[in-house]
Design a protein around this motif. Sequence first.
Motif, mmCIF file in Angstrom:
data_model
loop_
_atom_site.group_PDB
_atom_site.id
_atom_site.type_symbol
_atom_site.label_atom_id
_atom_site.label_comp_id
_atom_site.label_asym_id
_atom_site.label_seq_id
_atom_site.Cartn_x
_atom_site.Cartn_y
_atom_site.Cartn_z
ATOM 1 N N THR A 1 -14.705 22.941 -16.250
ATOM 2 C CA THR A 1 -15.135 24.221 -17.131
ATOM 3 C C THR A 1 -16.254 23.634 -17.640
ATOM 4 O O THR A 1 -17.146 23.995 -18.511
ATOM 5 N N TYR A 2 -15.969 21.834 -18.106
ATOM 6 C CA TYR A 2 -17.600 21.530 -18.885
ATOM 7 C C TYR A 2 -19.065 21.343 -17.685
ATOM 8 O O TYR A 2 -19.666 21.463 -18.654
ATOM 9 N N GLY A 3 -18.704 21.679 -17.020
ATOM 10 C CA GLY A 3 -19.766 21.601 -15.461
ATOM 11 C C GLY A 3 -20.673 22.458 -16.575
ATOM 12 O O GLY A 3 -21.711 22.560 -16.536
ATOM 13 N N PRO A 4 -20.491 23.977 -16.203
ATOM 14 C CA PRO A 4 -21.366 25.344 -16.615
ATOM 15 C C PRO A 4 -21.949 24.972 -17.821
ATOM 16 O O PRO A 4 -23.422 25.550 -18.102
ATOM 17 N N LEU A 5 -21.019 24.695 -18.464
ATOM 18 C CA LEU A 5 -21.926 24.100 -20.168
ATOM 19 C C LEU A 5 -23.453 23.365 -20.103
ATOM 20 O O LEU A 5 -23.718 23.480 -20.816
ATOM 21 N N LEU A 6 -23.111 22.063 -19.286
ATOM 22 C CA LEU A 6 -24.058 20.701 -18.853
ATOM 23 C C LEU A 6 -25.261 21.774 -18.904
ATOM 24 O O LEU A 6 -26.187 21.975 -19.154
ATOM 25 N N GLY A 7 -24.703 22.664 -16.815
ATOM 26 C CA GLY A 7 -25.888 23.449 -16.397
ATOM 27 C C GLY A 7 -26.920 24.330 -17.432
ATOM 28 O O GLY A 7 -27.445 24.937 -17.528
ATOM 29 N N LEU A 8 -25.723 25.301 -18.674
ATOM 30 C CA LEU A 8 -26.411 26.806 -19.285
ATOM 31 C C LEU A 8 -27.399 25.867 -20.094
ATOM 32 O O LEU A 8 -28.564 26.566 -20.415
ATOM 33 N N PHE A 9 -26.701 24.927 -21.267
ATOM 34 C CA PHE A 9 -27.393 24.092 -22.058
ATOM 35 C C PHE A 9 -28.605 23.120 -21.703
ATOM 36 O O PHE A 9 -29.979 23.230 -22.102
ATOM 37 N N ALA A 10 -29.010 22.682 -20.192
ATOM 38 C CA ALA A 10 -29.677 22.069 -19.463
ATOM 39 C C ALA A 10 -30.658 23.200 -19.476
ATOM 40 O O ALA A 10 -32.429 22.731 -19.304
ATOM 41 N N TYR A 11 -30.767 23.927 -18.601
ATOM 42 C CA TYR A 11 -31.648 25.108 -18.621
ATOM 43 C C TYR A 11 -32.143 26.014 -19.541
ATOM 44 O O TYR A 11 -33.899 26.212 -20.117
ATOM 45 N N SER A 12 -31.251 26.460 -20.582
ATOM 46 C CA SER A 12 -32.066 27.046 -21.505
ATOM 47 C C SER A 12 -33.259 25.565 -22.373
ATOM 48 O O SER A 12 -34.068 26.504 -23.204
ATOM 49 N N LEU A 13 -32.557 24.415 -22.424
ATOM 50 C CA LEU A 13 -33.859 23.377 -23.288
ATOM 51 C C LEU A 13 -35.591 23.164 -22.268
ATOM 52 O O LEU A 13 -35.729 23.049 -23.139
ATOM 53 N N THR A 14 -35.443 24.032 -21.732
ATOM 54 C CA THR A 14 -36.715 23.703 -20.532
ATOM 55 C C THR A 14 -37.167 24.890 -20.620
ATOM 56 O O THR A 14 -36.663 26.217 -21.263
#
Length: 476
Positions: free
Chosen positions: A395-408
């Motif tokens: 469940t922590y993987g989606p948090l990584l993807g969400l923040f990574a995408y939002s920082l680009t």
Amino acid sequence: MILGYLAVLMLLGRLTVRRSSNDVFYRGERRSPWYMVAWGMIGASISGVTFVSVPGMVLTQDMTYLQMCLGFIPGYLLVALVLLPVFYRLNLTTIYTFLGQRLGTEAYKTGAGFFLLSKMTGAAARFYVVCIILQRFVFDAWGVPFWLTVPILLVLIWLYTRRGGIKTLVWTDSLQTLCMFGALLIILYKVAGELGFDVAGAVTAIAHDSHSRVFVFDDWVSRQNFWKQFFSGIFVVIVMTGLDQDMMQKNLSCRSLRDAQKDMISYGLAFFPANLLFLSLGVLLVLLAGQRGIGLPAAGDELLPMFAATGSLGQGALVLFILGIVAASFSSADSALTAMTTSFCVDLCGRPDDERLRRRVHVGMAVVFILFILLFRLVNSSSVIDAIYVMCGYTYGPLLGLFAYSLTPLPSQKASPTGGGVVGACISAPLLCFAIDQMSQHYWGYRFGYELLMLNGLLTFCGLWAVDRTRMRRSA
């Protein structure tokens, strides 16, 4: 000693807060001294399970866990230099508000929901293990049943956090870190004395022991391979500290960005020597078992409790062992309870100024915490607990993807992912990771370790990008 320790926590809870408010509870009025936050965060990041488990790691992994600890250092630097400036510039109370500003309301609620799910199950599972140990060594002797032990401990945590929240935790966590490391160092000294070592002799014995192996470069399949452990350490810190409201809430209570960065880097550098001490204790316990002809336990988690339970280190060591795990478990459980209350009120309810709601939610979170732990006891299966930890990792993987995408620069506010698109991407990524892991084990004999977190985040990122591009084309 334990009752006296709990009394000091209650006293600190009263002394640190004269006036209760949501700003005090959520952000400590942005007045927390950075050095106190840094010291307390070490204890908050090391749970009672860590206190018990890490010494036993030497039985199966030697000291290879230090490879991941080396990865923690650049991870903390990235959080301090990349994420903290963003969170401070936006003056955030919860870090998931950033997702709402970049990707829309659905991404915001989804991120907060994944955090609450991960934190409740993970924190309850960790605290359950500690409750079992305390029941065995303390409460059984007092005639207190397990169903009463859990509410007693959670009520104590609720009592000293209910008014001050983060402002109180900055000080109580500092005390708990001091108690935890004090107990660890005294136990280390006592074990070395039982072996007839002074400090220099203990260091030499540990360095020359076969269990002191740290680096693994020659086996790419092994989960202990250096590069897997090192890069996993970087991403574990980014996700489980930088993208976790529980870990970031105290950092956001510092007076300024510069103070928060000093705090983050300081306690990030402390993790390597801290875990080196835990692993060194494990090596010394193995040597002591060999000297006395004691059989080693099948599970590494039982190594330190075995010596404490048999009394072979004396009654004082047992008391210190209990004090150490109480300090470690309380410092992680109290911050989890406070962070979940904050996220629920601010992120899901959207009512950051409602003090009455905050009080009710804080009680409600404590009750749910108790129910989760009692449920684990009812199931009474270590395989279920292991499954819960695995689920938290997914469940922590989606948090990584969400923040990574939002920082680009990729997201378009006009065509940001909304509705079922972002939810679908965040649910699909862990399911795909599970399928890939099963296939790789079946066809190639390769089992993913912590690197699965990186794959999970990458798949979430790609899913969000695909949803965003599709909506852009439709809107055009």
